[in-house]
Write an enzyme that holds these catalytic residues in place. Structure first.
Site, short mmCIF file in Angstrom:
data_model
loop_
_atom_site.label_atom_id
_atom_site.label_comp_id
_atom_site.label_asym_id
_atom_site.label_seq_id
_atom_site.Cartn_x
_atom_site.Cartn_y
_atom_site.Cartn_z
N GLU A 111 11.54 25.93 51.97
CA GLU A 111 11.80 24.65 51.29
C GLU A 111 11.33 23.49 52.16
OE1 GLU A 111 15.87 25.56 48.67
OE2 GLU A 111 15.95 24.28 50.43
N ASP B 189 27.31 27.42 55.51
CA ASP B 189 28.26 26.53 56.18
C ASP B 189 28.36 25.14 55.54
OD1 ASP B 189 26.00 26.26 59.05
OD2 ASP B 189 25.71 25.88 56.91
N THR B 190 27.81 24.96 54.33
CA THR B 190 27.93 23.65 53.68
C THR B 190 28.36 23.72 52.22
OG1 THR B 190 25.60 23.64 53.04
CG2 THR B 190 26.14 22.62 55.16
N ARG B 191 28.12 24.89 51.55
CA ARG B 191 28.28 24.94 50.10
C ARG B 191 29.68 24.55 49.64
NH1 ARG B 191 25.25 27.45 46.34
NH2 ARG B 191 24.14 28.68 47.92
N GLY C 252 17.07 36.93 50.46
CA GLY C 252 16.04 37.89 50.82
C GLY C 252 14.75 37.73 50.07
N GLY D 132 23.63 27.48 52.48
CA GLY D 132 24.90 27.64 51.78
C GLY D 132 26.02 28.18 52.64
#
Length: 1088
Positions: free
Chosen positions: A135, A72-74, A101, A70
């Site tokens: 993920e 650098d892309t959200r 965390g 998130g």
């Protein structure tokens, strides 16, 4: 030296190729990163590894799962990408929480498992997130175990840095080692490298002008992957593949227009399932798409305006509030620029369709609208695909797919029972399968027994929806068909009279039932009904009175009817009784009251059928209900219908195997009667007066052995189409000066004493006079220009009129065993089959001139045992055989070139010609007196396909038999000793002399054609056996054999030459034999 140099060069090339292959092999598994330079670029090529199937372990919920960092892309790429995917109706899972965390949640793991595609966005901060790395571990696990597709996107990072964990990723993993240990980080590194080796998209300013181009490339790639996966996944649904392909084919037509395609079928047949699959397969090709479910139900519950708002809100991706039928102008402007896919599911009225969509011109070019409906009328003139029930094998696969039961014999038999009960309707199969899945055999048997008596509630509810859409009279008709007429194979024209109610029109009502898939009307106009619809109708009648079946409007249960008749419990409520008393479990000899029908004054349809002698009326039968329209009573036990019987409402009366001596007393009002049948009524002596049966179409009194005469009133019946008096062996004449106008079929088969006959009809198509004593046909017989079949076998016919040639539609003439016939006059050119077997007195056969013979259509000519034929006639046979066999061969080959399909199951030749003789006709190119010969076509002109006419000289066969079986095979071992059998009928008793038998058989021609193309020169060996009644095979030694090839491309010149020679041959009953022989020899060689 030159040769040595060539070998050295070839060796060097081979060594270089091996070296290059070894280099490539070292890099197997390292995939090239795919880059897309603009939104107009072609879709990416398939990856070099096989594309995995869609996930099967977990139920799919999402099309795409996006894994991203998130930081650098959200706010930039991700927000625009998710919006673009949403607009294309691609279900996407994006985790919007910031839980850096914490351990990855179970919800997130399940989302990954239930996604078809994982989109991994590698950015500079990706490896800094343990959440992202976990993920990725799960994503790669799903790829390995479930075949999930993974698409990496390299966002402002170099693919090589990701693959080898260099640059910012090296620093990130170093920090991760301090927090999570070396072992954990090593698993992340491994997943990182594996994901980076998969074909994906690389974003850099050199490759894409801006992020919008990257987003469009991602959407295109996801679209293509999803489409290929849908094509794979539909194969897992038994029986649905062909339907999907058919609907898709209709949707692919006229790509620039706006097309509407209907999916039509009965409730529970699978319309919605097919629409869903087509929608999922194609929706990625459109700018917007919507699947509007349950239009019928939702419009009733929430109104059509609610559905219209939902439809256009989904297409435009914004909340709309449309309160009028017409769309707001700004909505129309947007929609007309969009290519959209719309599915309207379960539309019950054409008004719903019109209100929801408005004018089709409002949609953009290439838009597609799919409508599923039970009512064909809703679809008007739009292209429609009708969903048919599943075939047995497909139904069994679907059942086993759901039940997932072992393949034990007991369960296999039960599964067959379920499939038989469902009769191809998917909703029934699914409902029963879910009901008994996981249960033991006892439960299966119990549920199936229950289903035989009471339909499944879910299935009944689905089927009843169509019933509820009918008006009062349509419902009555449906119940009448279900409870009485189904299975009788009645045509629409009879049901129109049987179901008539005042001025209510029956035909439009039947069409309405057909439009709703509640009945089927065949091409022959026969009405039938699916078993599941019938069970639904039965249940509706049962619910009229659960406690007292005797008060039902329609009764078909034999045990109920037995009790009702035995105890004289009839009522006015009863409209139909359908009593198969042989099926009743409690029926014994029934002594019935003479007043058994007195309480059933409204009974319209009565059908008693079963074994002889079960129904008895010791005191007679006083009356039958006067409202009866249909009466069939097998083994009617009395010598006539009741004295008080009134037939004024009867449409169909059938009394097969009855004991009647006469049908009724006096003259009945029979104006509504269309069918009268009393076959096998062996005591019937008196033919009824039918003068008032002005609408009678069928009269069947076959096997009425004591009937000596017919009432002259039948000759005044202007609508009579069928008259069957077969086996009325006491009948001596059937004569009239009147000329029928409507009679089409007349049978006097086996009326042995019939010696006077003079009946004609302008619409006659078939006359059967076999085994009669008639000696001649009436002079006016030739006026029947529509006659197609004439049966005279085993008759005493001595003379046939010259007017026979005027029967221009006659195709079949059987004069076999007409032992008194001496002359066969000129026949019409339409004749296809001429059977003159055992015409032992026949001397003269008329042959027209060659130009007329060229117009003939004979394909089966039989003159077995016609040994008194004039010499000139015998010498005319070869030329006539040449003309007809070559013409037929050419016709058949021309059709075969177009369709190229051969029926290998049929061992009867397509054309044959048999006559007395001992010599293969001179026109045969290859002939021998032995059982084998060599065919040399190596120098023949090329032909894409040749035909082969065969000739066999059959000797005297002094014993009985049914058929001759000719065997043709090649001596070539490459054929695997392939054998072709040709079966033809032979005279039952003996074959009294040598016979020439000519055949054209497509299977044999195809076989020999293959030999011709493979070699040009080939050998053929033949043999023949006579097959007896006991199936004994007795060898017969042939006296000769011939083969004649036919080249279709030369048929025109063949005809021209025949015409040329034909001018020099006089028209005569006894043709000039030497000239015919010479002509046939010359012309026969011009066809090859």
């Amino acid at each position: 030296m030159a040769l040595l140099f060539r070998y050295i060069i070839e060796l060097a090339v081979a060594i270089i190729a091996i070296f290059c292959f070894s280099i490539i092999s070292r890099f197997d598994g390292q995939k090239t990163i795919l880059t897309v330079t603009s939104e107009n670029a072609p879709p990416p090529p398939p990856p070099p590894y096989p594309e995995p199937s869609p996930p099967q372990t977990h139920q799919t919920k999402y099309d795409v799962f996006i894994s991203f960092s998130g930081n650098d892309t959200r706010e930039g790429l991700l927000s625009h990408l998710t919006k673009a995917l949403y607009q294309r109706q691609i279900d996407t899972f994006v985790d919007t929480r910031l839980n850096e965390g914490q351990d990855i949640s179970q919800e997130l793991l399940r989302a990954i498992e239930r996604s078809l595609i994982s989109l991994v966005v590698f950015s500079e901060s990706y490896a800094s997130s343990s959440w992202c790395l976990d993920e990725l571990l799960k994503i790669m696990e799903c790829r390995r175990e479930q075949g999930q597709i993974v698409i990496p996107v390299f966002y402002k990072v170099e693919p090589s840095d990701v693959r080898h964990s260099k640059g910012v990723f090296s620093d990130a993993f170093a920090k991760q080692e301090k927090r999570h240990g070396k072992q954990k980080v090593q698993t992340w590194r491994s997943a990182f490298g594996q994901a980076a080796n998969i074909s994906g998209l690389h974003y850099s300013t050199k490759l894409f002008g801006n992020e919008a181009e990257l987003i469009e490339a991602i959407v295109q790639l996801v679209n293509s992957k999803l489409k290929s996966m849908r094509q794979v996944s539909t194969k897992g649904l038994p029986g649905i593949g062909k339907s999907i392909a058919s609907v898709e084919s209709l949707l692919r037509q006229d790509p620039e227009s706006v097309r509407v395609v209907g999916i039509w079928g009965m409730g529970g047949i699978g319309k919605t399932t097919i629409a869903e699959e087509v929608y999922n397969l194609l929706r990625f090709e459109f700018e917007a798409s919507v699947f509007l479910r349950n239009v019928r139900e939702v419009s009733l519950r929430r109104g059509i305006t609610y559905l219209k708002n939902e439809l256009f809100s989904t297409l435009l991706g914004e909340a709309l509030k449309i309160e009028t039928q017409r769309l707001p102008t700004y909505v129309e402007k947007k929609i007309e620029r969009m290519k959209v896919l719309i599915v309207l599911d379960d539309v019950s009225q054409s008004e719903q369709f019109e209100i929801l969509l408005g004018k089709l011109e409002c949609f953009g070019s290439g838009s597609r609208i799919v409508v599923t409906t039970r009512d064909r009328h809703v679809l008007g003139t739009y292209d429609t695909y009708k969903v048919e029930p599943l075939e047995r094998d497909e139904a069994l696969k679907l059942f086993n797919f759901i039940v997932n039961q072992g393949e034990g014999k007991d369960f296999a038999e039960l599964a067959e029972n379920v499939v038989h009960h469902a009769n191809g309707i998917p909703v029934v199969i699914k409902s029963v399968a879910h009901l008994i899945r996981g249960k033991d055999k006892r439960i299966w048997e119990s549920e199936l027994e229950k289903l035989g008596k009471i339909p499944n509630e879910e299935v009944f509810g689905i089927m009843r929806l169509s019933y509820d859409d009918l008006d009062k009279y349509q419902k009555e008709m449906l119940l009448d068909i279900a409870c009485f007429f189904d299975g009788m194979k009645l045509k629409v024209k009879y049901l129109e009279s049987l179901l008539k109610h005042g001025h209510y029109r029956v035909l439009p009502a039947l069409k309405r039932l057909e439009d709703l898939c509640l009945i089927t009307i065949s091409k022959e106009d026969v009405v039938t009904m699916h078993d599941i619809v019938q069970e639904m109708a039965w249940e509706i009648v049962r619910q009229e009175s659960i406690e007292d079946p005797a008060t039902h409007s329609r009764i078909w249960n034999p045990d109920y009817i037995y009790q009702l008749l035995k105890n004289n419990q009839g009522s006015e409520a009863i409209r139909s009784l359908n009593f198969s008393y042989s099926k009743a479990t409690t029926v014994r000899d029934m002594q019935l009251s003479p007043h058994v029908f007195s309480k059933m004054s409204k009974l319209r349809f009565l059908d008693f059928y079963g074994e002889q002698g079960l129904l008895k009326f010791p005191e007679g039968l006083h009356q039958l209900p006067s409202r009866l329209r249909y009466l069939r009573w097998t083994y009617y036990p009395l010598n006539s219908l009741p004295k008080e019987f009134s037939a004024e409402n009867l449409v169909i009366l059938e009394l097969p195997y009855s004991k009647v001596e006469k049908l009724w007393y006096g003259i009945q009002n029979l104006e509504k009667l269309k069918v009268l049948k009393a076959p096998y009524s062996s005591q019937l002596k008196e033919f009824p007066d039918l003068s008032r049966a002005i609408n009678l179409e069928i009269l069947d009194l076959k096997y009425c052995l004591l009937l000596t005469r017919v009432h002259p009133s039948i000759f005044s019946l202007n609508k009579l189409e069928t008259l069957d008096l077969s086996w009325c062996s006491s009948l001596t004449k059937l004569e009239t000066n009147a000329h029928f106008t409507s009679l089409r079929y007349l049978s006097l088969y086996h009326c042995k004493r019939l010696n006077k006959f003079s009946v004609t009809s302008e619409n006659m198509t078939e006359v059967d006079l076999r085994h009669t004593s008639i000696r001649e046909l009436p002079l006016s017989f030739g006026c029947q220009s529509k006659l197609e079949k004439l049966h005279l076998a085993n008759s005493e016919i001595k003379w046939m009129p010259d007017s026979l040639k005027l029967l221009t539609s006659l195709k079949y003439l059987d004069i076999s065993d007409c032992k008194n016939l001496q002359t066969l006059p000129e026949l019409p050119l339409s004749i296809e089959t001429l059977d003159a077997e055992n015409c032992t007195s026949l001397k003269t056969v008329f042959f027209p001139n060659i130009s007329q013979q060229l117009k003939e259509n004979k394909k089966e000519v039989v003159f077995w045992n016609c040994l008194k034929l004039d010499k000139q006639v015998l010498e005319a046979f070869p030329l006539n055989a040449l003309i007809n066999m070559v013409r037929f061969t050419n016709q058949y080959l021309s059709a075969a070139l177009e369709h190229d399909n051969v029926d290998n199951s049929n061992e009867d030749p397509e054309a044959s010609y048999v006559y007395p003789g001992s010599i293969v006709p001179k026109w045969f190119r290859y002939q021998t007196t032995m059982d084998h010969l060599t065919v040399n076509l190596s120098s023949a002109p090329y032909a894409p396909k040749l035909g082969f006419i065969l000739c066999f000289i059959v000797p005297v066969v002094p014993f009985e038999g049914l058929r001759l079986m000719f065997t043709v095979h090649s001596d070539d071992e490459d054929d695997g000793n392939k054998v072709i059998h040709l079966n033809v009928d032979r005279p039952r008793k003996v074959i009294s002399s040598d016979h020439v038998t000519l055949f054209y058989d497509q299977r044999c021609s195809s076989f020999l054609n293959g030999r011709y193309k493979a070699r040009g020169i080939f050998k053929i060996k033949v043999s023949v056996v006579s097959i007896s009644i006991a199936s004994d095979h007795v060898p017969v030694e042939l006296k000769g054999f011939g083969v004649h090839p036919v080249n279709p491309s030369k048929y025109s010149s063949f005809k021209e030459n025949m015409e040329l020679w034909g001018y020099h041959i006089p028209v005569t009953v006894k043709p000039v034999s030497w000239l015919n022989g010479f002509v046939s020899w010359i012309i026969g060689r011009l066809i090859m």
